[in-house]
Design an enzyme around this catalytic site. Structure first.
Site, PDB file in Angstrom:
ATOM      1  N   THR A  35      10.537 -23.997  40.591  1.00 13.08           N
ATOM      2  CA  THR A  35       9.591 -23.204  39.802  1.00 13.08           C
ATOM      3  C   THR A  35       9.181 -23.924  38.522  1.00 13.08           C
ATOM      4  OG1 THR A  35      11.489 -22.100  38.825  1.00 13.08           O
ATOM      5  CG2 THR A  35      10.377 -20.928  40.605  1.00 13.08           C
ATOM      6  N   ASP A  36       9.980 -24.925  38.094  1.00 12.93           N
ATOM      7  CA  ASP A  36       9.721 -25.483  36.745  1.00 12.93           C
ATOM      8  C   ASP A  36       8.425 -26.281  36.684  1.00 12.93           C
ATOM      9  OD1 ASP A  36      10.812 -27.680  38.143  1.00 12.93           O
ATOM     10  OD2 ASP A  36      11.997 -28.377  36.436  1.00 12.93           O
ATOM     11  N   GLY A 122      22.516 -32.999  42.790  1.00  9.37           N
ATOM     12  CA  GLY A 122      21.813 -31.808  42.326  1.00  9.37           C
ATOM     13  C   GLY A 122      22.368 -31.239  41.035  1.00  9.37           C
ATOM     14  N   SER A 124      22.110 -33.130  38.207  1.00  6.37           N
ATOM     15  CA  SER A 124      21.266 -33.794  37.220  1.00  6.37           C
ATOM     16  C   SER A 124      21.956 -34.798  36.319  1.00  6.37           C
ATOM     17  CB  SER A 124      20.531 -32.760  36.376  1.00  6.37           C
ATOM     18  OG  SER A 124      19.319 -33.345  36.010  1.00  6.37           O
ATOM     19  N   SER A 125      22.544 -35.810  36.946  1.00  3.35           N
ATOM     20  CA  SER A 125      23.091 -36.911  36.153  1.00  3.35           C
ATOM     21  C   SER A 125      21.967 -37.660  35.453  1.00  3.35           C
ATOM     22  CB  SER A 125      23.906 -37.858  37.042  1.00  3.35           C
ATOM     23  OG  SER A 125      23.095 -38.488  38.001  1.00  3.35           O
ATOM     24  N   ASP A 170      15.837 -29.716  34.003  1.00  6.43           N
ATOM     25  CA  ASP A 170      17.109 -30.436  33.894  1.00  6.43           C
ATOM     26  C   ASP A 170      17.390 -30.872  32.457  1.00  6.43           C
ATOM     27  OD1 ASP A 170      16.960 -30.076  36.566  1.00  6.43           O
ATOM     28  OD2 ASP A 170      16.694 -32.200  37.088  1.00  6.43           O
TER      29      ASP A 170
HETATM   30  P1  ADP Z   1      20.718 -36.423  39.936  1.00  3.87           P
HETATM   31  O1  ADP Z   1      19.966 -36.324  38.665  1.00  3.87           O
HETATM   32  O2  ADP Z   1      20.547 -35.219  40.816  1.00  3.87           O
HETATM   33  O3  ADP Z   1      22.156 -36.756  39.767  1.00  3.87           O
HETATM   34  P2  ADP Z   1      18.935 -38.629  40.296  1.00  3.87           P
HETATM   35  O4  ADP Z   1      18.583 -39.458  41.482  1.00  3.87           O
HETATM   36  O5  ADP Z   1      17.860 -37.944  39.564  1.00  3.87           O
HETATM   37  O6  ADP Z   1      20.071 -37.609  40.780  1.00  3.87           O
HETATM   38  O7  ADP Z   1      19.676 -39.549  39.229  1.00  3.87           O
HETATM   39  C1  ADP Z   1      20.752 -40.367  39.626  1.00  3.87           C
HETATM   40  C2  ADP Z   1      20.594 -41.737  38.991  1.00  3.87           C
HETATM   41  O8  ADP Z   1      20.934 -41.657  37.586  1.00  3.87           O
HETATM   42  C3  ADP Z   1      21.526 -42.748  39.564  1.00  3.87           C
HETATM   43  O9  ADP Z   1      20.977 -43.354  40.717  1.00  3.87           O
HETATM   44  C4  ADP Z   1      21.643 -43.743  38.411  1.00  3.87           C
HETATM   45  O10 ADP Z   1      20.531 -44.607  38.366  1.00  3.87           O
HETATM   46  C5  ADP Z   1      21.578 -42.854  37.184  1.00  3.87           C
HETATM   47  N1  ADP Z   1      22.922 -42.517  36.701  1.00  3.87           N
HETATM   48  C6  ADP Z   1      23.474 -41.292  36.622  1.00  3.87           C
HETATM   49  N2  ADP Z   1      24.737 -41.350  36.119  1.00  3.87           N
HETATM   50  C7  ADP Z   1      24.986 -42.651  35.859  1.00  3.87           C
HETATM   51  C8  ADP Z   1      26.105 -43.381  35.333  1.00  3.87           C
HETATM   52  N3  ADP Z   1      27.229 -42.771  34.951  1.00  3.87           N
HETATM   53  N4  ADP Z   1      25.989 -44.721  35.228  1.00  3.87           N
HETATM   54  C9  ADP Z   1      24.853 -45.341  35.593  1.00  3.87           C
HETATM   55  N5  ADP Z   1      23.788 -44.725  36.099  1.00  3.87           N
HETATM   56  C10 ADP Z   1      23.824 -43.390  36.232  1.00  3.87           C
HETATM   57 MG    MG Z   2      17.819 -36.128  38.540  1.00  6.22          MG
END
Ligand code: ADP
Ligand code: MG
Length: 380
Positions: A35-36, A122, A124-125, A170
């Site tokens: 929705t965002d 999912g 949101s890293s 996110d």
């Molecule tokens: P999500 O946000 O759902 O986790 P994304 O594909 O949007 O998935 O983001 C993941 C990407 O963020 C990874 O492929 C990497 O490039 C980056 N990332 C996340 N955490 C780390 C970390 N601790 N060290 C290095 N890269 C990271």
């Molecule tokens: Mg992401």
């Protein structure tokens, strides 16, 4: 992680003490999915898992090392432009790029990145990376940025520098989260209302361990279908449409576009209703709304998959489960479950076993606490 541990890691890598350490949480979305980018409503919580970054200013180029990827990257923070950095460093470099406008050139740093946040599940890293580096660079420039402003800059980083066409949920969740609360966000106005999580309920992340195949193409296709629906309905965004308008326009809509729009319109209503159900601790209503969200994402928006369906089902048949649904963009990743706190352990065992029996995959079930958004943990 302990501050002393983080300081040691920095010194081991670079031979100097860090001058600043920041943390940004991941997030789990309770309801309001896809929705965002339609100007609608979302209800995520920042969770007690996230990314820590240590940094100190250097004369050379920026050099970063991640404990997760195990590798180092370098770039010049003062001159980066979209296209000049890729891979995981693009989240950090992109923040230096978007911050140039509000705070000027960011200094080059050496830094370490530590995380206990699953990547691509999912939670949101990517937004946590953006928000943690935003905090670091703002602190080193001695500038205070409003958490919402940082979230908008993070989205710009992801859209224009990393090249992922995401909405703003996110970054808002990672930046503006509050301890003990989910946050109800109007993604058009960015107005936030706190949504306290009842003490006897726990938010449980049920990671299917099925790598998310969020094919950018499927995501972008959904976005253009939403735009197509808006244009036939004569509204700016699907946020401005309702079911009556959609049904009136049905003869002029491609059947798939109709279903995509129906998901967004009904999901916005469910999110508004969920806000009330949660405030009243109305378990029956919460269960029905979470179930409705999952079904709509599966059948109308078509972003679920076998593993997500199996996990939602496994969760729903486990002890103490108030409700469950897929969370995040879909095509793999995780489900979110609301579970009566006293049953969390039994819930985890039962949901794991039921999911494994169906998929032959060992899932990861993690009870999460809602925490405050990205912040500086320590500064020299
Ligand atoms: P999500 O946000 O759902 O986790 P994304 O594909 O949007 O998935 O983001 C993941 C990407 O963020 C990874 O492929 C990497 O490039 C980056 N990332 C996340 N955490 C780390 C970390 N601790 N060290 C290095 N890269 C990271
Ligand atoms: Mg992401």
């Amino acid at each position: 992680m302990e501050i002393s541990q983080l300081q040691c890691a920095h010194e081991e890598h670079y031979g100097v003490q860090p001058t600043v350490i920041a943390f940004a949480p991941g997030r789990i979305n309770l309801i309001g999915e896809h929705t965002d980018y339609n100007g609608g409503f979302v209800m995520p919580a920042a969770i007690d898992r996230g990314i820590w970054v240590t940094a100190s200013v250097t004369d050379g180029p920026t050099s970063l090392w991640s404990s997760i990827t195990g590798d180092g990257v370098t770039f010049d923070a003062r001159t980066v432009e979209p296209g000049s950095v890729d891979g995981w460093a693009s989240y950090a470099a992109g923040m230096a790029w978007v911050l140039r406008d509000p705070i000027g050139n960011c200094p080059n740093i050496v830094g370490t990145v530590h995380s206990n946040l699953p990547m691509g599940s999912g939670v949101s890293s990517s937004a946590a990376m953006e928000m943690v580096f935003g905090q670091i660079w703002a602190a080193l420039a001695d500038k205070k940025l409003d958490p919402k402003q940082l979230a908008i800059l993070g989205q710009k980083c992801e859209n224009k520098f990393v090249g992922v066409n995401c909405g703003v949920m996110d970054q808002m969740a990672s930046s503006c989260g509050r301890e003990g609360n989910a946050v109800f966000i109007d993604t058009r106005t960015l107005e936030i209302q706190l949504a306290p999580i009842p003490k006897d309920l726990s938010i449980v992340l049920c990671d299917t361990k099925k790598p998310r195949a969020l094919t950018d193409s499927a995501y972008n296709e959904r976005r253009s279908q939403c735009e197509a629906a808006s244009s036939v309905l004569g509204v700016k965004e699907l946020r401005d449409a309702n079911m009556e308008m959609l049904l009136d326009a049905k003869p002029n809509l491609d059947p798939i576009v109709f279903r995509r729009a129906r998901h967004v319109i009904t999901e916005n209503s469910r999110t508004l209703e969920f806000q009330i159900a949660l405030a009243n601790n109305d378990r029956e209503a919460m269960q029905a709304l979470l179930r409705g969200s999952h079904t709509s994402l599966r059948d109308d928006y078509e972003v679920s998959c076998f593993e997500l369906d199996a996990m939602a089902e496994a969760a729903l048949t486990s002890p103490g489960c108030v409700g469950a649904r897929m969370t995040g963009a879909g095509f793999g990743g995780a489900c979110v479950a609301l579970v009566e706190t006293q049953w969390v352990l039994e819930f985890g065992e039962s949901a794991s076993a039921a999911y494994k029996a169906k998929t032959d995959i060992d899932p990861e079930i993690i009870a999460c606490k809602p925490v405050k958004g990205a912040h500086i943990l320590w500064q020299a």
